[in-house]
Design an enzyme around this catalytic site. Structure first.
Site, PDB file in Angstrom:
ATOM      1  N   LYS A 176       0.983  -1.274  -0.056  1.00  0.00           N
ATOM      2  CA  LYS A 176      -0.340   0.029  -0.348  1.00  0.00           C
ATOM      3  C   LYS A 176       1.005   1.177  -0.005  1.00  0.00           C
ATOM      4  O   LYS A 176       1.845   2.010   1.173  1.00  0.00           O
ATOM      5  CB  LYS A 176      -0.965   0.392   0.602  1.00  0.00           C
ATOM      6  CG  LYS A 176      -1.485   0.671   0.603  1.00  0.00           C
ATOM      7  CD  LYS A 176      -2.393   2.026   2.078  1.00  0.00           C
ATOM      8  CE  LYS A 176      -1.543   2.714   2.640  1.00  0.00           C
ATOM      9  NZ  LYS A 176      -1.810   4.025   1.672  1.00  0.00           N
ATOM     10  N   GLU A 183       9.907   2.575  10.771  1.00  0.00           N
ATOM     11  CA  GLU A 183      10.723   3.195  10.465  1.00  0.00           C
ATOM     12  C   GLU A 183       9.925   5.011  10.222  1.00  0.00           C
ATOM     13  O   GLU A 183       9.460   4.969   9.836  1.00  0.00           O
ATOM     14  CB  GLU A 183      11.551   2.911   8.695  1.00  0.00           C
ATOM     15  CG  GLU A 183      12.549   1.706   8.927  1.00  0.00           C
ATOM     16  CD  GLU A 183      14.116   2.350   9.608  1.00  0.00           C
ATOM     17  OE1 GLU A 183      13.591   3.201  10.394  1.00  0.00           O
ATOM     18  OE2 GLU A 183      14.161   1.225   9.893  1.00  0.00           O
ATOM     19  N   CYS A 207      13.284  11.377   6.014  1.00  0.00           N
ATOM     20  CA  CYS A 207      13.939  11.057   7.539  1.00  0.00           C
ATOM     21  C   CYS A 207      15.355  11.177   8.831  1.00  0.00           C
ATOM     22  O   CYS A 207      15.225  11.687   9.580  1.00  0.00           O
ATOM     23  CB  CYS A 207      13.145   9.844   7.759  1.00  0.00           C
ATOM     24  SG  CYS A 207      13.598   8.316   6.738  1.00  0.00           S
ATOM     25  N   GLU A 245       9.884  16.503  14.454  1.00  0.00           N
ATOM     26  CA  GLU A 245       9.432  16.406  13.134  1.00  0.00           C
ATOM     27  C   GLU A 245       9.266  17.297  12.459  1.00  0.00           C
ATOM     28  O   GLU A 245       8.553  17.036  12.656  1.00  0.00           O
ATOM     29  CB  GLU A 245       9.904  14.727  13.072  1.00  0.00           C
ATOM     30  CG  GLU A 245      10.407  14.616  11.390  1.00  0.00           C
ATOM     31  CD  GLU A 245      10.483  13.502  10.735  1.00  0.00           C
ATOM     32  OE1 GLU A 245       9.836  12.818  10.676  1.00  0.00           O
ATOM     33  OE2 GLU A 245      11.543  12.962  10.334  1.00  0.00           O
TER      34      GLU A 245
END
Ligand code: ADP
Length: 478
Positions: A171, A246, A280, A380
């Site tokens: 997906k 992750e 990331c 973040e």
């Protein structure tokens, strides 16, 4: 415009069309992609389950041949795939082509791995008994991927999954179905049996959630936000299935007084702002000792002034647009928090830019006089925004670098062997870079982090087998 359909059990299956919009030119539709439903997700899992017994026992030469054929086609088409990537995600064309090439290299690597599957044999503590440890596939693996590496991340999950004999439901992220579709099409034509690899595009809350809720999914590998990652982890515990996550980063780049200034500026600008800071592994905290601080900030600002932020396909563009409106608003919100609420100094950028084509253009933002306690240093942002934190010495730099809920990548720029070595040993990140950007890694070695960044075994390289296989210990008296 032809509709790109979902692949379920070897058949292309339609659905409501969703326009894939180019963030460098929002008037342009890259393609129409079918929106999958909960039923599509369940059908895809059932197809993967049905295909598993045969694929798990498939010959190694068959796996090798399919993975290498896919690698060859990706390599031959990397310019075209890189262009599609740049159009749907907003990375510059050279960055897009490099990422497509990396996907090809990953398939090459795992085509080779298929011929190198090993186990171990040891003597038992009981005389006359032998013990074998072998690796077997896990079963149906659900792969949920983000938009920021729309071909490399699906590649680095699909390739080891298939290499080790698992069947897959992929997906991809809603914003970037194009690269995932192209990759799945390549693998289908490379000869994968029906049902071994299924693609269901669509919403995370619908298709992704249906995968989490399906008891026939044996393992899930997820890359995305911390919030969704926690939800994925909870669902996997509920079903007692394997999980690999992750998630985010708040990666430090430490610059010491003895650093080569040119290297420090290049690694920091590259790590913080290339790929529009949407990695990331981006360096969002530049931790700089006081002796070099002012020279470093001046040089970074000068370098940023020389960068061109423009249409991802335009020659000479260094930084493409932000991926979409909501990410752009998030970036702007954080810049305002840093400057107006937390009292950092906006030394450069942060404003929207108008270009020939309508897109989500943002001038890279550099916040200075930041502290590690500010929200912009702890959360973040996932955009072209970095903070410079001034510190006294190496010891304070290391403590600051490690003072974060994340632990994906960490860098240091120094000419001191002593400090470089100490940093490598004492950084609380999964990946450490010396005189190199925090982002930009090799495809054949482990990728992953610690603390809130990652959960479960590492991805990529030989280490990928930890997640994509389960170990069997067999005893024989002979
Ligand atoms: P990002 O902020 O990068 O979009 P997300 O965590 O929202 O990060 O998305 C990463 C992937 O997770 C996407 O493919 C998204 O569709 C999917 N996702 C989002 N919500 C869910 C959910 N409830 N269940 C499963 N997958 C989800």
């Amino acid at each position: 415009m032809a509709l790109h359909e979902n692949l379920i059990g070897g058949a292309w299956v339609g659905g409501d069309p969703v326009a894939n919009i180019n963030p460098s030119n929002t008037d342009e539709v890259v393609g129409e992609y079918a929106r999958g439903t909960e039923k599509d997700a369940r059908d895809a899992v059932a197809a993967a389950k049905a295909a598993f017994p045969a694929w798990s026992r498939s010959g190694l030469m068959e796996r090798h041949a399919i993975l290498s054929k896919a690698a060859d086609e990706i390599m031959a088409r990397k310019e075209e795939l890189g262009r599609l990537l740049a159009r749907e995600e907003g990375k510059t064309l050279p960055e897009g082509i490099a990422e497509a090439g990396r996907a090809g290299q990953i398939f090459e690597f795992f085509a080779g791995e298929a011929l190198r599957l090993t186990g171990e044999t040891v003597a038992s503590v009981r005389p006359g008994v032998g013990v074998e440890m072998t690796r077997e596939p896990v079963g149906v693996v659900g792969l949920i991927t983000p938009w920021n590496f729309p071909i490399a991340i699906p590649a680095w999950k699909i390739a080891p999954a298939l290499c080790h004999g698992n069947t897959v439901v992929l997906k991809p992220a809603e914003l970037t179905p194009g690269c995932a579709w192209a990759l799945v099409d390549i693998l289908k034509r490379a000869g994968l049996p029906d049902g071994v690899l299924n693609l269901v595009m669509g919403k995370g809350s619908v298709v992704g959630q249906a995968m989490l809720d399906d008891p026939d999914v044996n393992a899930i590998s997820f890359t995305g936000s911390v919030a969704t990652g926690k939800r994925v982890a909870a669902a996997c515990v509920e079903h007692m299935r394997k999980v690999q996550l992750e998630m985010g980063g708040k990666n430090p780049m430490v610059v010491l007084d003895d650093a080569d200034l040119d290297i420090a500026v290049e690694t920091s600008v590259n790590g913080a702002f290339f790929s529009t800071g949407q990695r990331c592994t981006a360096s969002s905290r530049l931790i700089v000792t006081q002796g070099i601080h002012d020279r470093f900030v001046d040089a970074v600002v000068a370098r940023l002034k020389a960068l061109s932020v423009d249409n991802a396909l335009k020659e000479g563009t260094h930084i493409g647009p932000v991926v979409d409106q909501s990410q752009l608003e998030q970036d702007e919100r954080y810049i305002a928090i840093g400057r107006d609420e937390d009292g950092a100094n906006l030394a450069f950028g942060g404003e929207r830019l108008n270009r020939e084509t309508p897109g989500f253009y943002l001038q890279p933002a550099l916040l200075t006089e930041a502290t590690n306690a500010m929200r912009t240093s702890r959360e973040e942002i996932f955009g072209p925004v970095a903070s410079v934190i001034r510190v006294k010495d190496y010891e304070e730099a290391l403590a600051t670098a490690n003072d974060t809920p994340f632990g994906l990548s960490a860098g240091i720029c120094t000419t001191s062997l002593k400090h470089a070595t100490h940093f490598k040993r004492n950084s609380e990140a999964g990946m450490v870079m010396v005189n190199l950007p925090t982002a930009g890694v090799d495809f054949h070695v482990p990728f992953g982090g610690r603390k809130g960044s990652s959960y479960g075994p590492r991805e990529q390289g030989r280490y990928a087998q930890e997640f994509y296989t389960t170990v069997k210990t067999a005893y024989t008296l002979a």
